[in-house]
Motif scaffolding. Structure first.
Motif, mmCIF file in Angstrom:
data_model
loop_
_atom_site.group_PDB
_atom_site.id
_atom_site.type_symbol
_atom_site.label_atom_id
_atom_site.label_comp_id
_atom_site.label_asym_id
_atom_site.label_seq_id
_atom_site.Cartn_x
_atom_site.Cartn_y
_atom_site.Cartn_z
ATOM 1 N N PHE A 1 0.843 -1.194 0.000
ATOM 2 C CA PHE A 1 0.000 0.000 0.000
ATOM 3 C C PHE A 1 0.876 1.241 0.000
ATOM 4 C CE2 PHE A 1 -2.313 3.419 2.180
ATOM 5 C CZ PHE A 1 -3.435 3.493 1.360
ATOM 6 N N GLY A 2 0.657 2.122 -0.980
ATOM 7 C CA GLY A 2 1.401 3.378 -1.071
ATOM 8 C C GLY A 2 0.478 4.553 -0.801
ATOM 9 N N TYR A 3 0.983 5.521 -0.016
ATOM 10 C CA TYR A 3 0.143 6.675 0.348
ATOM 11 C C TYR A 3 0.874 7.999 0.123
ATOM 12 C CZ TYR A 3 3.091 6.274 4.427
ATOM 13 O OH TYR A 3 4.198 6.188 5.238
ATOM 14 N N GLY A 4 2.146 7.932 -0.266
ATOM 15 C CA GLY A 4 2.928 9.149 -0.482
ATOM 16 C C GLY A 4 3.544 9.089 -1.860
ATOM 17 N N SER A 5 4.884 9.158 -1.899
ATOM 18 C CA SER A 5 5.540 9.127 -3.210
ATOM 19 C C SER A 5 5.275 7.810 -3.942
ATOM 20 C CB SER A 5 7.046 9.355 -3.071
ATOM 21 O OG SER A 5 7.658 8.279 -2.413
ATOM 22 N N LEU A 6 4.943 6.762 -3.181
ATOM 23 C CA LEU A 6 4.667 5.483 -3.854
ATOM 24 C C LEU A 6 3.399 5.566 -4.704
ATOM 25 C CD1 LEU A 6 5.680 2.907 -1.082
ATOM 26 C CD2 LEU A 6 6.908 3.433 -3.189
ATOM 27 N N VAL B 1 5.470 12.539 3.777
ATOM 28 C CA VAL B 1 4.376 11.994 4.584
ATOM 29 C C VAL B 1 4.741 10.698 5.290
ATOM 30 C CG1 VAL B 1 2.422 13.088 3.411
ATOM 31 C CG2 VAL B 1 3.325 10.922 2.512
ATOM 32 N N GLU C 1 13.088 3.622 0.984
ATOM 33 C CA GLU C 1 12.368 4.097 2.175
ATOM 34 C C GLU C 1 13.237 4.030 3.437
ATOM 35 O OE1 GLU C 1 9.277 5.385 1.751
ATOM 36 O OE2 GLU C 1 9.394 4.889 -0.375
ATOM 37 N N TYR D 1 11.551 4.608 7.586
ATOM 38 C CA TYR D 1 10.305 3.852 7.363
ATOM 39 C C TYR D 1 10.494 2.373 7.687
ATOM 40 C CZ TYR D 1 8.533 7.944 4.884
ATOM 41 O OH TYR D 1 8.122 9.209 4.571
ATOM 42 N N TYR E 1 4.793 0.984 4.334
ATOM 43 C CA TYR E 1 5.985 1.580 4.970
ATOM 44 C C TYR E 1 5.544 2.773 5.813
ATOM 45 C CZ TYR E 1 9.329 -1.102 2.155
ATOM 46 O OH TYR E 1 10.086 -2.108 1.596
ATOM 47 N N TYR F 1 7.262 17.012 -4.582
ATOM 48 C CA TYR F 1 6.675 15.882 -3.841
ATOM 49 C C TYR F 1 5.238 16.234 -3.446
ATOM 50 C CZ TYR F 1 6.235 12.390 -0.028
ATOM 51 O OH TYR F 1 5.816 11.364 0.797
#
Ligand code: SIN
Length: 188
Positions: A24-29, A70, A99, A103, A123, A158
């Protein structure tokens, strides 16, 4: 916790013998998927909220002038929306390096838009890591982002990359969009 979390993350071997695993990605991912994946699906995780509370010494800032990126903070009833990627466990080597500035891999329940779910990995940089900066007003966060850049580029890119990707997914995040508004005002 060491400043570089690569070695700790290698110990998280729970998915090593799985043919594939959801990340699960919530930022740059969300906006910079620089790794191969089998499939990607918009998804969310529960009881976490996205905050620009993590310092970035290696990507969007430097040791003397960290940027802000984040992380997720525990909050009952909160949801965090992002993008899930089905990857092979071999990809963790690349992700752990990317990361590494605080992270940790955690396992989490990932919920997809059709209501189905899967156990996967996220992460998260907790308050115990040395790069954690913690809360600040959205205006102060915007000021720090406006002043920062590092090896991966300007910190502003970003923020705008994340805000643009969330809008493209049809998602709202008051914290991210609030900081974006301050950044626009600072530019004018
Ligand atoms: C993530 O995107 O899921 C982790 C934080 C980041 O790399 O920006």
């Amino acid at each position: 916790m060491p400043a570089d979390t690569t070695a700790i993350n290698k110990l998280m071997d729970r998915f090593d013998d799985h043919p594939s695993v959801w990340l699960f990605g919530y930022g740059s991912l969300i906006f910079k998927a620089d790794f191969p994946f089998v499939e990607k699906r918009p998804a969310l995780i529960r009881n976490w909220t996205r905050r620009f509370w993590q310092g970035s010494y290696d990507h969007r800032g430097t040791h003397t002038a960290p940027g802000r990126v984040v992380t997720l903070i525990r909050e009952a009833e909160a949801i965090c929306e992002g993008m899930a990627y089905l990857i092979t466990p071999q990809i963790f080597e690349h992700l752990d390096y990317r990361e590494k500035n605080g992270y940790l891999r955690l396992s989490t329940e990932i919920i997809f838009e059709d209501g189905t779910n899967a156990e996967g990995v996220v992460y998260i940089a907790t308050a115990e890591n040395t790069a954690f900066l913690g809360p600040a007003s959205e205006l102060d966060i915007a000021r720090q982002i406006a002043a920062s850049s590092g090896p991966s580029g300007h910190n502003k890119e970003y923020l705008t990359g994340l805000a643009t990707a969330l809008r493209a997914l049809g998602k709202k995040d008051a914290h991210v969009f609030g900081i974006e508004q301050h950044l626009i005002a600072l530019d004018n």
